[in-house]
Design a protein around this motif. Structure first.
Motif, PDB file in Angstrom:
ATOM      1  N   ARG A  18       0.891  -1.253   0.063  1.00  0.00           N
ATOM      2  CA  ARG A  18      -0.594  -0.156   0.147  1.00  0.00           C
ATOM      3  C   ARG A  18       0.774   1.040  -0.199  1.00  0.00           C
ATOM      4  O   ARG A  18       0.484   2.270  -0.823  1.00  0.00           O
ATOM      5  CB  ARG A  18      -0.989  -0.179   1.051  1.00  0.00           C
ATOM      6  CG  ARG A  18      -1.460   1.484   0.893  1.00  0.00           C
ATOM      7  CD  ARG A  18      -2.590   1.338   2.302  1.00  0.00           C
ATOM      8  NE  ARG A  18      -3.873   0.357   2.914  1.00  0.00           N
ATOM      9  CZ  ARG A  18      -3.515  -0.767   3.604  1.00  0.00           C
ATOM     10  NH1 ARG A  18      -2.698  -1.281   3.851  1.00  0.00           N
ATOM     11  NH2 ARG A  18      -4.452  -1.403   3.019  1.00  0.00           N
ATOM     12  N   HIS A  56      -3.142  -1.230  -5.146  1.00  0.00           N
ATOM     13  CA  HIS A  56      -2.905  -0.289  -4.903  1.00  0.00           C
ATOM     14  C   HIS A  56      -2.980   0.851  -5.829  1.00  0.00           C
ATOM     15  O   HIS A  56      -3.349   2.254  -5.453  1.00  0.00           O
ATOM     16  CB  HIS A  56      -2.662  -0.725  -3.345  1.00  0.00           C
ATOM     17  CG  HIS A  56      -3.149  -0.930  -2.542  1.00  0.00           C
ATOM     18  ND1 HIS A  56      -3.682  -0.535  -1.484  1.00  0.00           N
ATOM     19  CD2 HIS A  56      -2.927  -1.591  -2.212  1.00  0.00           C
ATOM     20  CE1 HIS A  56      -4.602  -1.383  -0.524  1.00  0.00           C
ATOM     21  NE2 HIS A  56      -3.486  -2.275  -1.014  1.00  0.00           N
ATOM     22  N   ASP A  99      -7.112   3.801  -1.289  1.00  0.00           N
ATOM     23  CA  ASP A  99      -7.896   3.905  -0.379  1.00  0.00           C
ATOM     24  C   ASP A  99      -8.793   4.579  -0.995  1.00  0.00           C
ATOM     25  O   ASP A  99      -9.679   4.586  -0.597  1.00  0.00           O
ATOM     26  CB  ASP A  99      -7.015   3.748   0.543  1.00  0.00           C
ATOM     27  CG  ASP A  99      -6.703   2.313   1.417  1.00  0.00           C
ATOM     28  OD1 ASP A  99      -6.649   1.316   0.821  1.00  0.00           O
ATOM     29  OD2 ASP A  99      -5.602   2.864   1.909  1.00  0.00           O
ATOM     30  N   ARG A 125     -13.762   5.893  -1.763  1.00  0.00           N
ATOM     31  CA  ARG A 125     -14.959   7.148  -0.782  1.00  0.00           C
ATOM     32  C   ARG A 125     -15.391   6.897  -2.187  1.00  0.00           C
ATOM     33  O   ARG A 125     -16.768   7.491  -1.719  1.00  0.00           O
ATOM     34  CB  ARG A 125     -14.509   7.357  -0.845  1.00  0.00           C
ATOM     35  CG  ARG A 125     -13.246   7.530   0.604  1.00  0.00           C
ATOM     36  CD  ARG A 125     -12.318   8.342   1.570  1.00  0.00           C
ATOM     37  NE  ARG A 125     -11.345   8.137   2.448  1.00  0.00           N
ATOM     38  CZ  ARG A 125     -10.289   8.614   1.975  1.00  0.00           C
ATOM     39  NH1 ARG A 125      -9.878   9.788   0.997  1.00  0.00           N
ATOM     40  NH2 ARG A 125      -9.334   8.661   2.681  1.00  0.00           N
ATOM     41  N   ARG A 148     -10.025  -4.821  -4.356  1.00  0.00           N
ATOM     42  CA  ARG A 148      -9.831  -3.957  -3.750  1.00  0.00           C
ATOM     43  C   ARG A 148     -11.051  -3.590  -2.292  1.00  0.00           C
ATOM     44  O   ARG A 148     -11.208  -3.514  -1.334  1.00  0.00           O
ATOM     45  CB  ARG A 148     -10.176  -2.389  -4.631  1.00  0.00           C
ATOM     46  CG  ARG A 148      -7.650  -2.261  -5.169  1.00  0.00           C
ATOM     47  CD  ARG A 148      -7.302  -1.675  -3.923  1.00  0.00           C
ATOM     48  NE  ARG A 148      -6.802  -1.180  -3.404  1.00  0.00           N
ATOM     49  CZ  ARG A 148      -7.415  -1.271  -2.099  1.00  0.00           C
ATOM     50  NH1 ARG A 148      -7.341  -2.133  -1.347  1.00  0.00           N
ATOM     51  NH2 ARG A 148      -7.059   0.028  -1.989  1.00  0.00           N
ATOM     52  N   SER A 160     -10.779  -4.566   1.096  1.00  0.00           N
ATOM     53  CA  SER A 160     -11.065  -3.486   2.386  1.00  0.00           C
ATOM     54  C   SER A 160     -11.753  -4.513   3.039  1.00  0.00           C
ATOM     55  O   SER A 160     -12.552  -2.743   4.249  1.00  0.00           O
ATOM     56  CB  SER A 160     -11.561  -2.240   1.512  1.00  0.00           C
ATOM     57  OG  SER A 160     -12.576  -2.352   0.967  1.00  0.00           O
TER      58      SER A 160
END
Length: 382
Positions: A136, A251, A256, A260, A295, A299
């Motif tokens: 990451r 990644h 990350d 969202r 991904r 997560s």
């Protein structure tokens, strides 16, 4: 017709074994009489120069290679990078081995032209220091190093990697010496070199899948500093270096912060609709739906059963690759295969009169002179 008697049959035998064929197969493919080949291999007869030239061209060797006495020293014939790949995948087909050697030869041509051009602004490979056991963090550093924006495609990823001193080739979709056959499971390979590494990505129907292959191979160069060749199983591996390379690629392509933007509440119950659900983000990020789902799985936002259902659906609905298509834009093919950096270097050397038109054509997949001129205009934006 006069025959050359000083041919070393051991070298013909070695090349045949290296390419997985028999001397009889070689004779058949080159239209040489079987009896003549048998006598050559027994040391009882020679070949005409034309026959020897055909043999040399078939194996990608010089004529003099077959006139040298003594056995073949593989360390002198194959580079360390080639031997690394061949040891990783002993089952590599002769055509794929030849492709690897052609890629190596193109790199040699590129470096030679850069030397002739002297200050040509060649991008230098100067990779950042990356943590070896934190994909990451390593991906975040690499993404900054590449200067990537939030919206990308395979082409922009490729441009970013090339701008950092890595040659990026892509196999051709047409049958020929730059193609990886669609039934071949190999998806790409990386040839490590501390000053000028090379990545080759297999051309696929979906360019977004090529993006993952590109970054997976980049991981081998940046994290492992080694050559590697990878097939479909490697891209799904959860072990060792392949696991790190997969995590790094995931990644880098989907940090990350990108996750969202995905609304889990809108996720459909039917896995066959996942690609539609992720359509906007797939297009914006230039990645496949599977990369995003992986991904989300990592997560904790997607269940293993949901991902498995998607994989099952995708396997049943895979779009077959096409072997043929229009070659209306033949002049653009060298750029698709060899990348902008290599093509512009060849054209710069041509314009500086370091090489002839014929030589430039040979470096660019034997592009016809008329198409080469079209390529020059295309690269100039005309």
């Amino acid at each position: 017709m006069e025959r050359i008697q000083s041919i070393n049959p051991q070298r013909i035998a070695w090349c045949c074994a290296d390419n997985g064929i028999s001397p009889g197969d070689l004779a058949s493919q080159l239209d040489i009489a079987a009896g003549s080949m048998e006598r050559v291999m027994a040391g009882q007869d020679g070949m005409t120069f034309n026959q020897l030239r055909k043999v040399a061209e078939y194996f990608g060797r010089g004529v003099l290679f077959f006139l040298e006495q003594g056995p073949v020293d593989e360390a002198l014939v194959h580079t360390l990078q080639f031997r690394t790949l061949a040891n990783q995948k002993p089952e590599l087909s002769p055509k794929l081995k030849s492709l690897i050697e052609r890629v190596e030869k193109q790199r040699e041509i590129y470096l030679s032209l850069c030397e002739d051009l002297e200050d040509n602004g060649r991008p230098l490979f100067n990779p950042p220091a990356l943590p070896q056991h934190d994909p990451r963090e390593a991906a975040g550093i690499a993404r900054q190093w590449l200067g990537l924006s939030e919206q990308n495609s395979f082409d922009t990823y490729r441009e970013a990697v090339e701008a950092r001193g890595v040659l990026v080739f892509r196999s051709n979709g047409y049958s020929g010496k730059w193609q990886i056959a669609k039934q071949n499971p190999i998806l790409g390979f990386a040839l490590y070199n501390p000053t000028c590494p090379v990545i080759l990505v297999k051309k696929e129907t979906s360019e977004s899948r090529q993006s993952f292959t590109l970054m997976h191979e980049l991981a081998h160069l940046l994290l492992h500093k080694t050559s590697s060749i990878d097939d479909e199983q490697d891209m799904q591996s959860h072990q060792g270096g392949e696991r790190n390379a997969n995590a790094f690629a995931g990644h880098l392509l989907v940090p990350d912060a990108f996750l969202r933007h995905i609304n889990d509440a809108q996720r459909p119950d039917d896995a066959s609709l996942y690609d539609d659900w992720l359509a906007e983000t797939r297009r914006a990020w230039g990645v496949s739906g599977e990369v995003i789902l992986l991904r989300l799985l990592d997560s904790g936002r997607l269940q293993q059963s949901q991902y498995a259902a998607y994989r099952h659906w995708r396997a049943r609905s895979a779009i077959p690759q096409r072997d043929r298509g229009s070659r209306l834009y033949r002049h653009r093919e060298p750029k698709h295969v060899f990348g902008d950096t290599f093509v512009r270097t060849v054209l710069d050397a041509l314009n500086a009169r370091h090489i002839t038109l014929a030589k430039a054509s040979s470096y660019l997949d034997n592009l016809k002179i008329n198409d080469l001129q079209k390529l020059e205009r295309h690269c100039a934006g005309l």
